[in-house]
Design an enzyme around this catalytic site. Structure first.
Site, PDB file in Angstrom:
ATOM      1  N   CYS A  90      -4.014   4.110 -11.260  1.00  0.00           N
ATOM      2  CA  CYS A  90      -4.717   4.345 -10.029  1.00  0.00           C
ATOM      3  C   CYS A  90      -4.328   6.057  -9.854  1.00  0.00           C
ATOM      4  O   CYS A  90      -5.133   6.971  -9.288  1.00  0.00           O
ATOM      5  CB  CYS A  90      -4.486   3.840  -8.836  1.00  0.00           C
ATOM      6  N   LYS A  95       3.150  -7.155  -0.047  1.00  0.00           N
ATOM      7  CA  LYS A  95       2.878  -5.195   0.347  1.00  0.00           C
ATOM      8  C   LYS A  95       1.798  -5.651   0.841  1.00  0.00           C
ATOM      9  O   LYS A  95       0.821  -6.033   0.894  1.00  0.00           O
ATOM     10  CB  LYS A  95       3.299  -4.934  -1.092  1.00  0.00           C
ATOM     11  N   LYS A 102      -0.901  -8.408  -2.261  1.00  0.00           N
ATOM     12  CA  LYS A 102      -1.180  -6.840  -1.752  1.00  0.00           C
ATOM     13  C   LYS A 102      -2.302  -6.952  -0.828  1.00  0.00           C
ATOM     14  O   LYS A 102      -3.490  -7.232  -2.220  1.00  0.00           O
ATOM     15  CB  LYS A 102      -1.118  -5.993  -3.364  1.00  0.00           C
TER      16      LYS A 102
HETATM   17  C1  PBG Z   1      -0.161   1.475  -6.498  1.00  0.00           C
HETATM   18  C2  PBG Z   1       0.440   1.544  -5.730  1.00  0.00           C
HETATM   19  C3  PBG Z   1       0.276   2.050  -4.287  1.00  0.00           C
HETATM   20  C4  PBG Z   1       1.044   1.609  -3.613  1.00  0.00           C
HETATM   21  C5  PBG Z   1       2.390   1.229  -4.934  1.00  0.00           C
HETATM   22  N1  PBG Z   1       1.348   1.411  -5.491  1.00  0.00           N
HETATM   23  C6  PBG Z   1      -1.381   2.525  -3.376  1.00  0.00           C
HETATM   24  C7  PBG Z   1      -1.828   1.584  -3.012  1.00  0.00           C
HETATM   25  O1  PBG Z   1      -2.327   0.472  -3.780  1.00  0.00           O
HETATM   26  O2  PBG Z   1      -3.227   2.130  -3.479  1.00  0.00           O
HETATM   27  C8  PBG Z   1       1.630   1.859  -1.828  1.00  0.00           C
HETATM   28  C9  PBG Z   1       3.288   2.212  -1.333  1.00  0.00           C
HETATM   29  C10 PBG Z   1       3.533   2.508   0.088  1.00  0.00           C
HETATM   30  O3  PBG Z   1       2.282   2.814   0.451  1.00  0.00           O
HETATM   31  O4  PBG Z   1       4.411   3.044  -0.054  1.00  0.00           O
HETATM   32  N2  PBG Z   1      -1.402   1.057  -6.670  1.00  0.00           N
END
Ligand code: PBG
Length: 328
Positions: A122, A253, A200
């Site tokens: 991303c 997460k 996630k």
């Molecule tokens: C990439 C990623 C994200 C985060 C970690 N790896 C963002 C998302 O999924 O939009 C978020 C980490 C944070 O908010 O501290 N995919």
């Protein structure tokens, strides 16, 4: 009927007694520190929504890495903020990509510091999605699962080639752990563990990170691949498939609003559980502290301890350096 008074306070009478019966503790070994690396020279730019967190260009990385190592932190999680984005996220798997260069630099500077590479597209795609976007016959755009896997495998292998110690895929495509495990093994990296972002959620708590990593999706959202915050049984299916596919560690997460999920993973699986104390969890406390509304140190340590108590073996946190200082 009369009941004897239960004397809970007997074990709370002194600091020494409380320490003896304490069930959970925080230690510097628990922490993983995320670092944002960007292109250019002489860059040390504070992320406005995350005070105390910076973008570093490679030449400014050394000072930060030395500080982290001196504080006793064992691992960093590297995020790349590239200058080139395209539809296929090619700079994610470029041997000279920003994450690959940063990995080589960190390993050369402090070989014993564990480098964890975030494996996602991303930050590297111009549309900001974590995979390849395909147009459906209906005209609607969708993230193509299996086409994305090929690029994620390439990304993981190039990160391993650069010297990453752990691969942490965060893309939430189906089958990503299996595909990356097979790709790493075939390339001779069977000893490199996979820390899977197993559970996630499609969360608003990533907002400050997306500002920091310039990874906000340009259309739509991530709800077709990240999990619905309403679900917990589905989290067990996500974790189970990752275990079957060969994950070595499981991540939940965000952390704060999902302590029940951390607990459930701990009880249902025997792999190490990692909590990601994400960006907005950091920003909220920083904002409160900046206003003088709360005692930052006490709130941070209590929050991190809560994650340990919930079942986290490790915590990825932007507070890692502060917490290490407070604990040392
Ligand atoms: C990439 C990623 C994200 C985060 C970690 N790896 C963002 C998302 O999924 O939009 C978020 C980490 C944070 O908010 O501290 N995919």
């Amino acid at each position: 009927m009369s009941f004897p008074t239960v004397r809970h306070r007997r074990l709370r009478g002194s600091g020494a007694l409380r320490a003896m019966v304490r069930e959970n503790t925080l230690a510097v070994d628990d922490f993983i520190y995320p670092i944002f690396v960007t292109t250019g020279e002489g860059v040390k730019a504070e992320i406005s929504s995350m005070p105390g967190v910076y973008h570093y260009s490679l030449d400014n990385l050394d000072e930060e890495i030395r500080e982290v190592a001196e504080l006793g932190i064992k691992a960093v999680l590297l995020f790349g903020v590239p200058d080139h984005k395209d539809a296929e996220g090619t700079s994610a798997y470029d041997a000279n990509g920003i994450v690959q260069q940063a990995t080589r630099r960190v390993k050369a500077l402090v070989p014993e510091l564990i480098v964890i590479a975030d494996t996602c597209l991303c930050q590297f795609t111009d549309h900001g999605h974590c995979g390849v976007v395909r147009q459906l016959d209906s005209g609607e755009a969708t993230v193509d699962n299996d086409a994305s896997l090929d690029l994620l495998v390439r990304t993981a292998i190039s990160q391993a080639e650069a010297g990453a110690d752990i691969i942490a895929p965060s893309n939430m495509m189906d089958g990503f752990v299996h595909a990356i495990r097979a790709g790493l093994d075939e390339a001779g990296y069977e000893a490199i563990p996979i820390l899977s972002y197993s559970v996630k959620y499609a969360s608003a708590f990533y907002g400050p990170f997306r500002d920091a990593a310039h990874s906000t999706p340009q259309f739509g959202d991530r709800k077709t691949y990240q999990m619905d915050p309403a679900n917990s049984r589905e989290a067990m299916r996500e974790a189970e498939s990752d275990v079957l596919e060969g994950a070595d560690m499981l991540m939940v997460k965000p952390a704060l609003a999902y302590l029940d999920i951390i607990r459930a993973l701990k009880e249902n699986f025997d792999l190490p559980v990692v909590a990601y104390n994400v960006s907005a969890e950091y920003s909220m406390i920083k904002a409160g502290a900046a206003n003088g509304w709360l005692d930052e140190r006490a709130i941070v340590l209590e929050t991190l301890l809560g994650m340990k108590r919930a079942g986290a073996d490790l915590i990825i946190t932007y507070f890692a350096k502060d917490a290490a200082r407070w604990l040392n």
